[in-house]
Design an enzyme around this catalytic site. Sequence first.
Site, PDB file in Angstrom:
ATOM      1  N   ALA A 278      39.235  69.177   9.741  1.00  0.00           N
ATOM      2  CA  ALA A 278      37.858  69.595   9.472  1.00  0.00           C
ATOM      3  C   ALA A 278      37.501  70.793  10.324  1.00  0.00           C
ATOM      4  O   ALA A 278      37.903  70.881  11.483  1.00  0.00           O
ATOM      5  CB  ALA A 278      36.875  68.459   9.763  1.00  0.00           C
ATOM      6  N   ASP A 279      36.759  71.714   9.746  1.00  0.00           N
ATOM      7  CA  ASP A 279      36.210  72.832  10.508  1.00  0.00           C
ATOM      8  C   ASP A 279      34.790  72.537  10.980  1.00  0.00           C
ATOM      9  O   ASP A 279      34.355  73.069  11.993  1.00  0.00           O
ATOM     10  CB  ASP A 279      36.237  74.105   9.668  1.00  0.00           C
ATOM     11  CG  ASP A 279      37.637  74.665   9.554  1.00  0.00           C
ATOM     12  OD1 ASP A 279      37.972  75.551  10.352  1.00  0.00           O
ATOM     13  OD2 ASP A 279      38.399  74.205   8.695  1.00  0.00           O
TER      14      ASP A 279
END
Length: 415
Positions: A278-279
């Site tokens: 995930a960013d």
Amino acid sequence: MDALKSIRTLDQDKIDIVNQLLLPHIIEYVQIETIEQAHDAIRSMKIRGAPAIGSLASLSIASTLSSAVKATPRPDFLASPASLEAYIAPKLEYLVTARPTAVNLGAATRRLAKVLSQAVTAHQQQSEPRVSDTDAAVAIANDIIAEAKLIGGEDKAQNITYVQVGWRLAAQAHRRLEKVPKCSDRVQHWATERHWDSLRIYTNKDFSRGHITPKQPHTIKDLGSYPTIRSLPRYNIHTCRLTSLELHTLSIPSTMICDTMVGSLFQHKSMHAVVVGADRIARNGDTANKIGTYNAAVLAARHKIAFIVVAPTSSVDLSIADGSGIPIEHRPPLEACLVRGALHPPSYDAAGHKVQAQVLITPGAVGETEGGVYNPSFDVTPAELITAIVTEKYVAVKREGEASFELLREAEEAE
């Protein structure tokens, strides 16, 4: 395994990063000497992975200030706390523009900005006798350097924590899932490139200790969109190049697919889980990750396959209620029209490296026409499609009948 490290710091003033654009054919380290070079490396994707770019941004600030403190004569921006703030604050804002979606980058710069602001305010409010403006500026610079180095080291520490407790945490969550991934299971994996966080849950690989668990999952990794007119290619095809390199190096069996093959894979193979990084993760669990993640989540839900997000808590942005508040970066149109790699059959240069090339695969005007290419770097997967969120501190699962997570509660209980 040292060659696979994204960032090397040989001393407090020198930073080297592995140029991910040249992997897997060439391992080349690039020296980052200025904040502007750090910005370019992040923007051009020489370095990727949300924690990694936050680390590089912080370390570039530390390097700049460390060199300034040692210089004779010292630069003008160390003449006073006010001049230091006037110099550094815009630099921090500038670094965020390199990759705005990744929460780690913004979180790192905000931490440094807070140290700077609080120290400047404290100096202004200091009663007599006051230290000189120059000495105060140097002291503040040293405080920022210390905080920046702390940020730079947290990524590695978090990954070691994944090794120590990640598998146990994941297993706790999996016991509450309909399908339980095990070491022998097929897992579709989408990795980040800073110690490959989500992959580490399943490989239990600690680069610094050179240890691998004896049994590994059979990993299905994703190439990037197949180069057809209906599915534009990702310019750098990072997962194919970088995850393939790591899995090959670690002798972990894997199968490569293209984005457009995900549905077929889920139809014809017994998959136990999809694992992604995930960013940025919103408070309700909506998750921004590399473009195409949402597609896989929808297909996983259709086939009742567990969809698990693995990320450090630094990627959780509790200030954003849901995915609608996550800024989505759009890359230059031309990037979607280009692919790069080693020539085949291989050709070698004088240093023995495979000769690489970049080629245009679309009509030239496509990448130059306004509206000709839709090229977001990320999409947002709604929390309702996510089975569990695994961090180094907690595993979040949804309450019965709920469509979203309560990550604020998880964070408070983990403290």
